[in-house]
Design a protein around this motif. Structure first.
Motif, PDB file in Angstrom:
ATOM      1  N   SER A  52      42.192 -15.570  83.943  1.00  0.00           N
ATOM      2  CA  SER A  52      42.059 -16.479  85.311  1.00  0.00           C
ATOM      3  C   SER A  52      42.747 -17.854  85.092  1.00  0.00           C
TER       4      SER A  52
ATOM      5  N   ILE B 102      45.590 -17.301  87.344  1.00  0.00           N
ATOM      6  CA  ILE B 102      45.920 -16.846  88.600  1.00  0.00           C
ATOM      7  C   ILE B 102      45.091 -18.010  89.190  1.00  0.00           C
TER       8      ILE B 102
ATOM      9  N   ILE C  61      50.655 -15.953  95.749  1.00  0.00           N
ATOM     10  CA  ILE C  61      49.620 -15.921  95.447  1.00  0.00           C
ATOM     11  C   ILE C  61      49.868 -17.782  95.083  1.00  0.00           C
TER      12      ILE C  61
ATOM     13  N   LEU D  11      42.029 -14.445  95.218  1.00  0.00           N
ATOM     14  CA  LEU D  11      41.223 -13.080  94.479  1.00  0.00           C
ATOM     15  C   LEU D  11      41.494 -11.449  95.178  1.00  0.00           C
TER      16      LEU D  11
ATOM     17  N   TYR E 258      45.817 -11.301  94.095  1.00  0.00           N
ATOM     18  CA  TYR E 258      44.967 -10.767  92.158  1.00  0.00           C
ATOM     19  C   TYR E 258      45.022  -9.267  92.120  1.00  0.00           C
ATOM     20  N   TRP E 259      43.471  -8.766  93.333  1.00  0.00           N
ATOM     21  CA  TRP E 259      43.247  -7.335  92.804  1.00  0.00           C
ATOM     22  C   TRP E 259      44.149  -6.676  94.044  1.00  0.00           C
TER      23      TRP E 259
ATOM     24  N   TYR F 231      47.055  -6.973  93.149  1.00  0.00           N
ATOM     25  CA  TYR F 231      48.608  -7.273  92.561  1.00  0.00           C
ATOM     26  C   TYR F 231      47.616  -6.279  91.670  1.00  0.00           C
ATOM     27  N   ASP F 232      46.651  -6.694  90.571  1.00  0.00           N
ATOM     28  CA  ASP F 232      46.502  -5.949  89.682  1.00  0.00           C
ATOM     29  C   ASP F 232      46.312  -4.002  90.197  1.00  0.00           C
TER      30      ASP F 232
ATOM     31  N   ILE G 178      47.296  -5.998  85.724  1.00  0.00           N
ATOM     32  CA  ILE G 178      46.985  -7.524  84.671  1.00  0.00           C
ATOM     33  C   ILE G 178      47.651  -7.418  83.651  1.00  0.00           C
TER      34      ILE G 178
END
Lengths: 396, 552
Positions: A234, A237, B485, B534, B537-538, B540-541, B546
């Motif tokens: 994290s 990110i 991001i 976030l 990011y989710w 992206y995951d 990741i």
């Protein structure tokens, strides 16, 4: 490589060569013309000159005299450049002359076809080279800003741009005074000291914790692996400004704001994801039976780790450490909030310099930093290749 | 296997016949589970230090920021009596609060002003209503006006009311008083003030205010209660107590002084708190001031979040601010727009380069890769300062354009301190983050596909668009999300080359932390930004995973 010829080359007809070379000459003439006052005249002269040169080189002179002709064209342009623009003109002229000497033969002899498959149409060939030119322009975009900084850092004036003396290659236009400034100024030196104090400390913290955790994470059975990974990654990110804000609030609550410890802890947290990622990537190819063999022969886990596992994953650990180091060394947002005036690092000093008093000392620092990053890049590349070779992933 | 089982059976009592048993006599399954558990424990032990470290140094600060974005204890902490009184007040009727609320306000504000906390509250409330800051500062200065009314009369009655010792003797416990009188500076810490028995019942307000004064004088100021005269607030409290209570039964220290005062107070000149506060500043009779205080009195508030999306709290629920006060909507939109522009230009510039790198022979590609990796490894500030050098009005690009005669010396292009400058510089800075994932995806696409498509009669464009491009989409996705991001939270580059029109939401967050000191709003803006990141990011995951993040 150079011997590879896909298509037989043949001399192109003049009706093709002359207009192409003339167009290129006109294009170059446009710039030189506008710089001298008349664009139109430049176009005409450029086109005529190039067409004439191409005719002479390809028709009147023999093929075997190519080298001589190319030197001749370069010399002609050198002199013309010097007459028009002095020393800088000489350099530009030389470059132009070298390019056109090559270009005339490249087009006229049809050499551009050599490395392309024979079935391509003219349009496709044109596109092929246009594409290369576009990519070249993008590479120029990528690298120019970094290149430009270097000569400017030797500026004798306190300007952020090229002075006429510099363009004339007058030695008086250049000096090392900004470097002297950097090495003698208290502010810059204390900033350098802080950077060199904080970055290694943060690196050591994140490498020790990170390597241990990466080894733990690469075990076959780890409960909550995804959740743990998400937490550890994290810091990479979350936008830096948010990390900085949160750390500022929290660290001032617990009394770490404005202390070296606070900055080191914050930077270590930011560097950890890089260590985790690189070390777990190295551990993917790690042969687990080696540790079992070591244990079999009576080594305890600590010995096994230092004598068997560590040497094998060392490249990953080092490159993770370098990433962590550069993260801390280059970091400014978090230190801006978590640190106080006592912890001013090099990037912070540059940041305030850029915002307030513009001084080319920044450019001298920038040049030094570019040199440092070239060294780091080389080390990382070497390590990466070594580790790939060890694992048999790539022949290079 | 059979040997081991046969040999182990007699040693184990609970192993059933036919069950496989490990060497130590346990059933094999149990033994295996134990080994597995041990392995898990070892893995967790290895991870634990780092996990703890990250939780403490990183996750806790983020959690603290989230908490700060709703936390609002300052109003009820600074004005406990007034906010308690306000809870019964109906803000919608248009009536002003009762005298009791004004009384509470006076007490709260007096103590806050002595401890220098009132200006903090003032600036907090000023975020919601302009003028609050000066109201509190102003009131803090002239609060003594009310107390002086009573103080002067008490003093005229008996000089001792203006002395420290008689007060301490009256209010303090006898034992404490002795200790205090024996105390010298060299002894170190002062004996902590203790209220005399029964004083709380006899003179409740006076006891409370004197105790507050005692704590302030001893702890905050480090002064002796035998030397320091109490606040005029205590005299006001005493007047109120004496008016309400009967002290004729009191026989402790200073009883005579107290009784004399009790007899006299009924003749004292008095002032209501409402009038007193009005005299200090007539805004205290303003309905909206009280409304604001009441709206922000709860412990937690969504006010910062409403503020962050250009809304404000009103008694009738959240409302949009007037057009000319809306800035955050604009900033969020601009941040989104510019991040999209940057992502778009990164795709546009990164795609051809990645294609070229993926299709050139290994050796050439590795050489050209250095041109991509060098900017990637170069300090962010170096690149930002380089762009400042390039884009300035007296900068390199303008100089070249002028030299070429494309631009007049008089009207050089303005390329910095606006959106253009930010987009160009950030595209350059983030381009490697687009090229690297694109390159690694394109490397896996076999070039024979493209040749096959062409041999089947596809034109160059069709072959690219229908065969190659769809296979490179995962790379575009990964690169775009990464760039987006990163750009959405960028701070340094927009700050230096962005001017006023090219700044991002992160610059506003930094401004609120370091300049306007509105930390709650900064935290709320940060929380919104964090939620967006976030979410991405989710995504992206989901697209890349990741674990597939690669560096260099």
């Amino acid at each position: 490589m150079a011997k590879l010829i896909l298509t037989d080359i043949k001399k192109q007809p003049l009706s093709f060569t002359l207009p192409v070379v003339a167009a290129a000459g006109a294009f170059a003439g446009l710039f030189i013309g506008t710089a001298q006052g008349s664009g139109l005249l430049g176009i005409v002269i450029g086109a005529l000159l190039m067409a004439g040169l191409a005719y002479a080189a390809l028709e009147l002179l023999d093929r075997s005299q190519e080298k001589m002709v190319r030197y001749g064209i370069a010399a002609l342009f050198l002199v013309a450049g010097f007459l028009l623009g002095g020393l800088p003109g000489l350099v530009v002229g030389g470059l132009f002359g070298w390019f056109f000497g090559w270009f005339v033969y490249w087009v006229g002899e049809g050499r551009y076809r050599a490395k392309l498959p024979p079935y391509l149409t003219a349009g496709q060939v044109l596109w092929h080279y246009a594409f290369r030119v576009i990519c070249g322009a993008i590479f120029v975009f990528l690298i120019t800003p970094i290149i430009v900084v270097m000569p400017l850092s030797f500026n004798a004036e306190n300007f952020f741009t090229f002075t006429p003396e510099m363009l004339r290659f007058d030695p008086a236009g250049y000096s090392l005074k900004h470097y002297r400034d950097f090495f003698t100024s208290n502010e810059w030196q204390s900033a350098l000291r802080n950077s060199l104090l904080i970055a290694p400390a943060a690196t050591i913290l994140s490498v020790t914790f990170g390597t241990l955790a990466a080894i733990g994470l690469s075990q076959p059975h780890v409960p909550f692996r995804r959740a743990i990974m998400a937490i550890l990654i994290s810091p990479m990110i979350v936008p830096l400004i948010i990390s900085a804000a949160g750390m500022y609030f929290f660290y001032s609550r617990v009394g770490l704001q404005g202390t070296y410890l606070g900055v080191v802890l914050a930077h270590a947290a930011l560097g950890i994801p890089f260590v985790i990622i690189t070390v777990t990537a190295t551990l993917v190819g790690f042969d687990r039976s080696l540790t079992r063999a070591a244990a079999n022969m009576g080594a305890n886990p600590v010995t096994t780790f230092f004598r068997v596992q560590m040497p094998l994953i060392l490249p990953g650990v080092i490159s993770g450490g370098l990433f962590a180091f550069i993260t801390s060394f280059d970091e400014v947002v978090v230190v801006l909030f978590v640190g106080s005036a006592n912890q001013q690092t090099l990037p912070w000093q540059m940041f305030t310099g850029l915002r307030e008093q513009i001084s080319p000392t920044i450019l001298a620092v920038a040049t030094i930093l570019v040199a440092v990053s070239i060294c780091l890049l080389t080390v990382v590349e070497i390590l990466r290749r070594r580790s790939e070779r060890l694992r048999g992933l790539s022949p290079g | 296997m059979t040997d081991a089982t046969a040999g182990a059976v007699p040693a184990s009592k609970d192993a059933k016949p036919g069950q496989m048993v490990a060497a130590d006599g346990r059933p094999l399954k149990e033994s295996l589970n134990r080994a597995l558990r041990l392995q898990k424990m070892r893995a967790l032990m290895l991870i634990a230090p780092l996990l703890l470290f990250v939780l403490l140094t990183f996750i806790a600060p983020i959690a603290d920021m989230l908490f700060r974005s709703v936390q609002n204890g300052i109003v009820s902490e600074t004005l406990p009596r007034a906010t308690a009184g306000l809870s019964d007040w109906d803000a919608t009727t248009g009536d002003l609060p009762d005298e009791s609320v004004y009384e509470g306000l006076y007490y709260d504000l007096f103590i806050a002003a002595e401890r220098k906390l009132h200006t903090r509250l003032g600036s907090r409330l000023n975020y919601e209503m302009t003028g609050m800051s000066s109201l509190f500062r102003q009131s803090g200065r002239s609060l003594d006006d009310i107390g002086d009314v009573y103080f002067d009369q008490f003093k005229d009655l008996d000089k001792n009311w203006d002395e420290a010792e008689p007060w301490a003797a009256l209010m303090g416990d006898a034992d404490w008083l002795q200790e205090m009188q024996a105390w010298k500076k060299a002894d170190g810490e002062m004996p902590e003030f203790e209220l005399a028995d029964g004083m709380e019942k006899l003179l409740p307000r006076t006891a409370e205010t004197y105790a507050a004064f005692a704590v302030f004088a001893q702890v905050d100021e480090g002064k002796s209660l035998l030397k320091e005269e109490p606040w005029v607030l205590v005299h006001t409290a005493l007047y109120q107590d004496l008016m309400a209570k009967d002290v004729s039964g009191y026989s402790g220290p200073q009883a005579e002084m107290l009784k004399a005062a009790d007899a006299a107070v009924s003749g004292f000149e008095s002032v209501t708190f409402k009038d007193g506060m009005n005299a200090i500043d007539d805004d205290w009779l303003s309905h909206t001031v009280w409304q604001t205080i009441k709206t922000y009195s709860p412990e937690f508030t969504n006010g910062y979040f409403l503020n962050a999306v250009d809304m404000q709290k009103t008694p009738d629920g959240p409302e949009f601010r007037s057009e000319n006060q809306r800035i955050y909507g604009l900033l969020f939109k601009r941040t989104m727009f510019m991040s999209l522009m940057i992502t778009g230009s990164c795709i546009l510039l990164g795609y051809p380069v990645a294609w070229l790198l993926a299709n050139l022979p290994m050796r050439t590609a590795n050489l050209l890769m250095i041109l991509v990796l060098l900017p990637f490894w170069t300090s962010l500030l170096v690149r930002t300062s380089a762009w400042k050098v390039m884009l300035q009005q007296q900068g390199v690009i303008n100089d070249v354009l002028v030299w070429l005669g494309l631009v007049n010396d008089a009207d050089r292009l303005v390329m910095i301190n606006n959106q253009f400058g930010t987009i160009v510089a950030m595209t350059h800075i983030l381009l490697p983050f687009m090229i690297l994932p694109l390159y690694s995806v394109m490397q896996t696409i076999p070039p024979s596909y493209l040749r096959a498509a062409k041999s089947l009669g596809a034109t160059n464009w069709t072959a690219f668009w229908r065969v190659y491009f769809p296979q490179s989409v995962p790379g575009i996705g990964a690169g775009s999300i990464l760039v987006f991001i990163l750009s959405i939270g960028y701070y340094i580059t927009p700050e230096i080359v962005g001017g006023t029109t090219g700044t991002f939401i992160s610059n506003r967050i930094a401004y609120h932390i370091s300049s306007s000191l509105n930390w709650g709003l900064a935290a709320a803006l940060g929380t919104i930004l964090l939620a967006v990141v976030l979410g991405l990011y989710w995504a992206y995951d989901k697209i890349v995973g990741i674990d597939n993040v690669k560096l260099g």
